[in-house]
Design a protein around this motif. Structure first.
Motif, PDB file in Angstrom:
ATOM      1  N   ASN A   2       0.845  -1.187   0.000  1.00  0.00           N
ATOM      2  CA  ASN A   2       0.000   0.000   0.000  1.00  0.00           C
ATOM      3  C   ASN A   2       0.880   1.237   0.000  1.00  0.00           C
ATOM      4  O   ASN A   2       1.737   1.400   0.854  1.00  0.00           O
ATOM      5  N   PRO A  25      -4.522   4.630   0.506  1.00  0.00           N
ATOM      6  CA  PRO A  25      -5.168   4.253   1.765  1.00  0.00           C
ATOM      7  C   PRO A  25      -4.305   4.588   2.982  1.00  0.00           C
ATOM      8  O   PRO A  25      -3.088   4.599   2.911  1.00  0.00           O
ATOM      9  N   GLU A  27      -4.348   2.988   6.505  1.00  0.00           N
ATOM     10  CA  GLU A  27      -4.915   1.959   7.374  1.00  0.00           C
ATOM     11  C   GLU A  27      -4.878   2.350   8.844  1.00  0.00           C
ATOM     12  O   GLU A  27      -5.716   1.906   9.621  1.00  0.00           O
ATOM     13  N   GLU A  31      -8.873   4.879   6.659  1.00  0.00           N
ATOM     14  CA  GLU A  31      -9.286   5.466   5.381  1.00  0.00           C
ATOM     15  C   GLU A  31      -8.902   4.542   4.238  1.00  0.00           C
ATOM     16  O   GLU A  31      -7.769   4.100   4.147  1.00  0.00           O
ATOM     17  N   LYS A  32      -9.856   4.260   3.361  1.00  0.00           N
ATOM     18  CA  LYS A  32      -9.564   3.426   2.189  1.00  0.00           C
ATOM     19  C   LYS A  32      -9.067   4.258   1.019  1.00  0.00           C
ATOM     20  O   LYS A  32      -8.419   3.746   0.125  1.00  0.00           O
TER      21      LYS A  32
END
Length: 75
Positions: A2, A25, A27, A31-32
């Motif tokens: 990510n 994102p 994490e 929040e995506k």
């Protein structure tokens, strides 16, 4: 893997940072997608006077889905 970027200006005007960047994102905060709010906003979901992002809302807006007085986008 990510990849995310979070950064904002410490200077604020009426409670909004001068600039804000939120991409990818986050994490740690759940929040995506990146939600950027500021006078100048750059992110997945950008809201500001000048905004650039996938979904952007502002007076001057550039993005795939954009809403604003002056907007450049597909939709």
């Amino acid at each position: 893997m990510n990849y995310s970027i979070r950064n904002k200006c410490p200077v604020e005007l009426n409670g909004l940072p001068l600039w804000s960047i939120a991409i990818g994102p986050d994490e740690a905060n759940g929040e995506k997608i990146g939600n950027a709010k500021g006078i100048i906003a750059v992110g997945d979901n950008a809201t500001g006077i000048i905004s650039v992002g996938f979904l952007s809302k502002g007076i001057v807006s550039i993005g795939l889905v954009s809403t604003g007085a002056v907007s450049i986008g597909v939709i």
